[in-house]
Motif scaffolding. Structure first.
Motif, PDB file in Angstrom:
ATOM      1  N   LEU A  23       0.066  -1.471   6.013  1.00  0.00           N
ATOM      2  CA  LEU A  23      -0.501  -2.545   5.193  1.00  0.00           C
ATOM      3  C   LEU A  23      -1.653  -3.238   5.914  1.00  0.00           C
ATOM      4  O   LEU A  23      -2.649  -3.630   5.303  1.00  0.00           O
ATOM      5  N   ARG A  24      -1.539  -3.376   7.229  1.00  0.00           N
ATOM      6  CA  ARG A  24      -2.606  -4.026   8.003  1.00  0.00           C
ATOM      7  C   ARG A  24      -3.845  -3.140   8.129  1.00  0.00           C
ATOM      8  O   ARG A  24      -4.970  -3.630   8.228  1.00  0.00           O
ATOM      9  N   TRP A  98       0.683   9.655  -6.372  1.00  0.00           N
ATOM     10  CA  TRP A  98      -0.359   9.031  -7.175  1.00  0.00           C
ATOM     11  C   TRP A  98      -1.331   8.206  -6.336  1.00  0.00           C
ATOM     12  O   TRP A  98      -2.520   8.521  -6.270  1.00  0.00           O
ATOM     13  N   THR A  99      -0.844   7.162  -5.678  1.00  0.00           N
ATOM     14  CA  THR A  99      -1.775   6.251  -5.002  1.00  0.00           C
ATOM     15  C   THR A  99      -2.421   6.866  -3.762  1.00  0.00           C
ATOM     16  O   THR A  99      -3.610   6.656  -3.511  1.00  0.00           O
ATOM     17  N   THR A 100      -1.643   7.625  -2.970  1.00  0.00           N
ATOM     18  CA  THR A 100      -2.241   8.237  -1.774  1.00  0.00           C
ATOM     19  C   THR A 100      -3.304   9.283  -2.146  1.00  0.00           C
ATOM     20  O   THR A 100      -4.402   9.278  -1.572  1.00  0.00           O
ATOM     21  N   PRO A 101      -3.044  10.193  -3.105  1.00  0.00           N
ATOM     22  CA  PRO A 101      -4.127  11.101  -3.536  1.00  0.00           C
ATOM     23  C   PRO A 101      -5.333  10.357  -4.119  1.00  0.00           C
ATOM     24  O   PRO A 101      -6.483  10.781  -3.917  1.00  0.00           O
ATOM     25  N   ASN A 113      -4.219  -0.874  -5.050  1.00  0.00           N
ATOM     26  CA  ASN A 113      -2.975  -0.398  -5.670  1.00  0.00           C
ATOM     27  C   ASN A 113      -1.942  -0.015  -4.620  1.00  0.00           C
ATOM     28  O   ASN A 113      -0.752  -0.352  -4.729  1.00  0.00           O
ATOM     29  N   LEU A 114      -2.412   0.714  -3.592  1.00  0.00           N
ATOM     30  CA  LEU A 114      -1.480   1.131  -2.539  1.00  0.00           C
ATOM     31  C   LEU A 114      -0.939  -0.083  -1.787  1.00  0.00           C
ATOM     32  O   LEU A 114       0.262  -0.164  -1.495  1.00  0.00           O
ATOM     33  N   ALA A 115      -1.812  -1.051  -1.485  1.00  0.00           N
ATOM     34  CA  ALA A 115      -1.366  -2.259  -0.784  1.00  0.00           C
ATOM     35  C   ALA A 115      -0.342  -3.033  -1.614  1.00  0.00           C
ATOM     36  O   ALA A 115       0.664  -3.530  -1.086  1.00  0.00           O
ATOM     37  N   SER A 116      -0.557  -3.115  -2.937  1.00  0.00           N
ATOM     38  CA  SER A 116       0.380  -3.838  -3.810  1.00  0.00           C
ATOM     39  C   SER A 116       1.742  -3.158  -3.835  1.00  0.00           C
ATOM     40  O   SER A 116       2.788  -3.820  -3.759  1.00  0.00           O
ATOM     41  N   ILE A 120       5.489  -4.486  -2.551  1.00  0.00           N
ATOM     42  CA  ILE A 120       6.703  -4.437  -3.383  1.00  0.00           C
ATOM     43  C   ILE A 120       7.813  -3.703  -2.627  1.00  0.00           C
ATOM     44  O   ILE A 120       8.980  -4.124  -2.647  1.00  0.00           O
ATOM     45  N   GLU A 121       7.458  -2.630  -1.938  1.00  0.00           N
ATOM     46  CA  GLU A 121       8.452  -1.896  -1.153  1.00  0.00           C
ATOM     47  C   GLU A 121       9.047  -2.777  -0.057  1.00  0.00           C
ATOM     48  O   GLU A 121      10.261  -2.747   0.194  1.00  0.00           O
ATOM     49  N   LEU A 122       8.205  -3.552   0.602  1.00  0.00           N
ATOM     50  CA  LEU A 122       8.702  -4.460   1.639  1.00  0.00           C
ATOM     51  C   LEU A 122       9.644  -5.503   1.057  1.00  0.00           C
ATOM     52  O   LEU A 122      10.695  -5.811   1.641  1.00  0.00           O
ATOM     53  N   ALA A 123       9.285  -6.052  -0.111  1.00  0.00           N
ATOM     54  CA  ALA A 123      10.147  -7.044  -0.754  1.00  0.00           C
ATOM     55  C   ALA A 123      11.479  -6.425  -1.162  1.00  0.00           C
ATOM     56  O   ALA A 123      12.553  -7.022  -0.968  1.00  0.00           O
TER      57      ALA A 123
END
Length: 259
Positions: A23-24, A98-101, A113-116, A120-123
């Protein structure tokens, strides 16, 4: 057991621990973040499989059937955890396919999108850890057991007092002669070794006062009473006194049902 719990925790730590540095990296170094995400993806699937399988194996040692799963607080918490894990895995799959490609293709908005999704995964991961902590202090439902010396089903209950738990098994859980096994556990599920232990069985509704007997230590750390005569079927209140040290006694109260 303890090994499964350790494996489960290590897989969860690996899975969640990779999100923060990723994320950073994303805002300032999307190319480096993409390379890190691809490396993580290669290790993620084995970790997820181990996480799911170790969690499933631990669940089978705590919940005996579907009725116990849906009809107890422990079972409902476990179902909630499984639902959160399924949602986490669905988002992880979206990231991979999806997001990584999209980030690799340089599509507009892919970084955001990937950061969002990672947030959500962290939460979700934090929520899963919180539910797991509550599960660790929630007694599993009573379940049928088989005593090592008997082919007849018995009755087992799990009760807690402070940071200690007691597993009590009564076999064959019928009116008449029964074997009693009690085991004292710490928060990690490891067997504790009190100095001595006694059990008192009473059925006040049926006019039976407490029948108190000492339990003998077994080589595996449990305390046993090979024969306890309980004359009537129905509900019996049980009090277990465990002398933890010369200066401390732990008292557990629960109930068993004889058929």
């Amino acid at each position: 057991g303890r090994g499964l719990a350790l494996l489960h925790a290590l897989c969860a730590a690996f899975w969640l621990g990779a999100f923060v540095p990723l994320l950073r990296l994303l805002p300032a170094h999307p190319a480096a973040a993409l390379a890190a995400a691809r490396r993580f993806s290669g290790f993620a699937m084995p970790a997820v499989l181990l996480l799911a399988s170790s969690g499933a194996l631990m669940a089978t040692t705590r919940v005996a059937d579907l009725e116990a799963l849906t009809g107890s607080l422990y079972g409902r918490l476990l179902l909630g955890k499984l639902l959160l894990v399924a949602l986490l895995l669905a988002i992880a799959a979206a990231n991979r396919w999806w997001t990584t490609p999209a980030l690799a293709a340089g599509r507009r908005g892919a970084t955001g999108n990937l950061a969002s999704l990672i947030r959500i995964e962290l939460a979700l991961g934090a929520t899963i850890l919180a539910v797991t902590a509550v599960l660790a202090h929630t007694p599993p439902p009573a379940m049928e057991i088989h005593d090592h010396a008997s082919t007849e089903p018995g009755y087992a209950v799990w009760t807690s007092r402070g940071e200690r738990s007691l597993v009590l098994e009564v076999s064959p859980a019928r009116a008449g002669a029964n074997t009693v096994v009690a085991r004292l556990l710490n928060p990690r599920g490891e067997t504790l070794m009190p100095l001595e232990m006694s059990a008192a069985f009473a059925a006040p509704a049926q006019g039976i006062e407490a029948i108190t007997r000492p339990l003998a230590r077994s080589p595996d750390g449990a305390f046993r009473l090979e024969r306890l005569d309980l004359p009537l079927a129905g509900a019996w209140s049980v009090r277990i006194d465990a002398l933890v040290s010369d200066f401390e006694k732990a008292v557990f109260e629960t109930e068993i049902v004889l058929r």
